[in-house]
Design a protein around this motif. Structure first.
Motif, PDB file in Angstrom:
ATOM      1  N   HIS A  18      38.639  36.603  38.322  1.00 26.20           N
ATOM      2  CA  HIS A  18      40.056  36.236  38.403  1.00 26.20           C
ATOM      3  C   HIS A  18      40.817  36.765  37.180  1.00 26.20           C
ATOM      4  O   HIS A  18      41.910  37.317  37.311  1.00 26.20           O
ATOM      5  CB  HIS A  18      40.194  34.721  38.514  1.00 26.20           C
ATOM      6  CG  HIS A  18      41.613  34.254  38.522  1.00 26.20           C
ATOM      7  ND1 HIS A  18      42.452  34.444  39.599  1.00 26.20           N
ATOM      8  CD2 HIS A  18      42.360  33.632  37.566  1.00 26.20           C
ATOM      9  CE1 HIS A  18      43.646  33.956  39.322  1.00 26.20           C
ATOM     10  NE2 HIS A  18      43.610  33.460  38.088  1.00 26.20           N
ATOM     11  N   THR A  19      40.248  36.586  36.006  1.00 22.82           N
ATOM     12  CA  THR A  19      40.882  37.065  34.774  1.00 22.82           C
ATOM     13  C   THR A  19      41.051  38.588  34.807  1.00 22.82           C
ATOM     14  O   THR A  19      42.108  39.107  34.434  1.00 22.82           O
ATOM     15  CB  THR A  19      40.055  36.649  33.545  1.00 22.82           C
ATOM     16  OG1 THR A  19      39.948  35.219  33.525  1.00 22.82           O
ATOM     17  CG2 THR A  19      40.692  37.126  32.253  1.00 22.82           C
ATOM     18  N   ASP A  20      40.031  39.293  35.251  1.00 27.58           N
ATOM     19  CA  ASP A  20      40.119  40.756  35.363  1.00 27.58           C
ATOM     20  C   ASP A  20      41.219  41.164  36.330  1.00 27.58           C
ATOM     21  O   ASP A  20      41.985  42.094  36.056  1.00 27.58           O
ATOM     22  CB  ASP A  20      38.781  41.348  35.829  1.00 27.58           C
ATOM     23  CG  ASP A  20      37.703  41.280  34.760  1.00 27.58           C
ATOM     24  OD1 ASP A  20      38.034  41.022  33.582  1.00 27.58           O
ATOM     25  OD2 ASP A  20      36.524  41.466  35.128  1.00 27.58           O
ATOM     26  N   GLN A  21      41.305  40.484  37.462  1.00 26.56           N
ATOM     27  CA  GLN A  21      42.337  40.805  38.446  1.00 26.56           C
ATOM     28  C   GLN A  21      43.734  40.539  37.895  1.00 26.56           C
ATOM     29  O   GLN A  21      44.651  41.332  38.104  1.00 26.56           O
ATOM     30  CB  GLN A  21      42.124  40.003  39.729  1.00 26.56           C
ATOM     31  CG  GLN A  21      40.929  40.452  40.528  1.00 26.56           C
ATOM     32  CD  GLN A  21      40.635  39.533  41.710  1.00 26.56           C
ATOM     33  OE1 GLN A  21      41.091  38.401  41.759  1.00 26.56           O
ATOM     34  NE2 GLN A  21      39.863  40.044  42.659  1.00 26.56           N
ATOM     35  N   GLN A  22      43.897  39.448  37.172  1.00 23.83           N
ATOM     36  CA  GLN A  22      45.193  39.130  36.568  1.00 23.83           C
ATOM     37  C   GLN A  22      45.568  40.161  35.513  1.00 23.83           C
ATOM     38  O   GLN A  22      46.730  40.555  35.405  1.00 23.83           O
ATOM     39  CB  GLN A  22      45.163  37.723  35.946  1.00 23.83           C
ATOM     40  CG  GLN A  22      45.064  36.611  36.955  1.00 23.83           C
ATOM     41  CD  GLN A  22      46.248  36.609  37.909  1.00 23.83           C
ATOM     42  OE1 GLN A  22      47.385  36.733  37.508  1.00 23.83           O
ATOM     43  NE2 GLN A  22      45.966  36.479  39.196  1.00 23.83           N
ATOM     44  N   GLN A  23      44.586  40.613  34.740  1.00 26.11           N
ATOM     45  CA  GLN A  23      44.836  41.626  33.719  1.00 26.11           C
ATOM     46  C   GLN A  23      45.251  42.950  34.359  1.00 26.11           C
ATOM     47  O   GLN A  23      46.183  43.596  33.900  1.00 26.11           O
ATOM     48  CB  GLN A  23      43.587  41.835  32.851  1.00 26.11           C
ATOM     49  CG  GLN A  23      43.805  42.786  31.701  1.00 26.11           C
ATOM     50  CD  GLN A  23      44.812  42.267  30.700  1.00 26.11           C
ATOM     51  OE1 GLN A  23      44.832  41.083  30.386  1.00 26.11           O
ATOM     52  NE2 GLN A  23      45.657  43.134  30.192  1.00 26.11           N
ATOM     53  N   LYS A  24      44.585  43.327  35.435  1.00 23.96           N
ATOM     54  CA  LYS A  24      44.946  44.564  36.136  1.00 23.96           C
ATOM     55  C   LYS A  24      46.352  44.468  36.712  1.00 23.96           C
ATOM     56  O   LYS A  24      47.118  45.432  36.658  1.00 23.96           O
ATOM     57  CB  LYS A  24      43.932  44.863  37.246  1.00 23.96           C
ATOM     58  CG  LYS A  24      42.610  45.357  36.728  1.00 23.96           C
ATOM     59  CD  LYS A  24      41.624  45.612  37.848  1.00 23.96           C
ATOM     60  CE  LYS A  24      40.275  46.015  37.292  1.00 23.96           C
ATOM     61  NZ  LYS A  24      39.269  46.184  38.328  1.00 23.96           N
ATOM     62  N   LEU A  25      46.691  43.327  37.245  1.00 27.52           N
ATOM     63  CA  LEU A  25      48.032  43.114  37.788  1.00 27.52           C
ATOM     64  C   LEU A  25      49.079  43.210  36.683  1.00 27.52           C
ATOM     65  O   LEU A  25      50.097  43.878  36.832  1.00 27.52           O
ATOM     66  CB  LEU A  25      48.122  41.755  38.486  1.00 27.52           C
ATOM     67  CG  LEU A  25      49.491  41.378  39.057  1.00 27.52           C
ATOM     68  CD1 LEU A  25      49.901  42.367  40.141  1.00 27.52           C
ATOM     69  CD2 LEU A  25      49.451  39.967  39.613  1.00 27.52           C
ATOM     70  N   ALA A  26      48.800  42.572  35.556  1.00 32.62           N
ATOM     71  CA  ALA A  26      49.742  42.613  34.427  1.00 32.62           C
ATOM     72  C   ALA A  26      49.893  44.033  33.911  1.00 32.62           C
ATOM     73  O   ALA A  26      50.999  44.478  33.595  1.00 32.62           O
ATOM     74  CB  ALA A  26      49.264  41.687  33.315  1.00 32.62           C
ATOM     75  N   ASN A  27      48.803  44.767  33.827  1.00 33.40           N
ATOM     76  CA  ASN A  27      48.868  46.163  33.380  1.00 33.40           C
ATOM     77  C   ASN A  27      49.684  46.993  34.351  1.00 33.40           C
ATOM     78  O   ASN A  27      50.458  47.853  33.939  1.00 33.40           O
ATOM     79  CB  ASN A  27      47.465  46.754  33.224  1.00 33.40           C
ATOM     80  CG  ASN A  27      46.734  46.195  32.037  1.00 33.40           C
ATOM     81  OD1 ASN A  27      47.325  45.614  31.137  1.00 33.40           O
ATOM     82  ND2 ASN A  27      45.419  46.342  32.029  1.00 33.40           N
TER      83      ASN A  27
END
Length: 99
Positions: A18-27
């Motif tokens: 989930h954290t990785d997905q949120q980081q990719k979205l933010a990027n």
């Protein structure tokens, strides 16, 4: 019944995903904002640079001086927060703007 260690490992794995997905979205959102900050001329110049065209050829194609190509290129690279052409190519490819 379940094993508490296995359960905690599964929860931790789900949280990492989930954290990785949120980081990719933010990027991705940050990338879109940086791209939106480019002027039309800056966008044209950097896409041509990323396609491997020389400053002289870009200037001739756009009907501007080579100096203006360099200025637009530098401004765009600052706005996009990249320091080298290879980073520029990677960023434009990620955004789907490479030719």
């Amino acid at each position: 019944p379940f094993e508490s260690v296995a359960f905690l490992q599964a929860v931790n794995k789900a949280l990492r995903i989930h954290t990785d997905q949120q980081q990719k979205l933010a990027n991705g959102l940050g990338l879109q904002a940086r791209l939106a900050s480019l002027s039309e001329r800056e966008r044209t110049v950097v896409t041509q640079v990323a396609a491997g065209h020389r400053n002289r050829d870009i200037a001739q194609q756009l009907g501007i001086t080579e100096r203006m190509v360099k200025i637009n290129r530098q401004k765009a690279m600052e706005k996009l927060q990249v320091g080298h052409v290879t980073e520029l190519v990677r960023l434009l490819d990620q955004a789907g703007l490479s030719r």
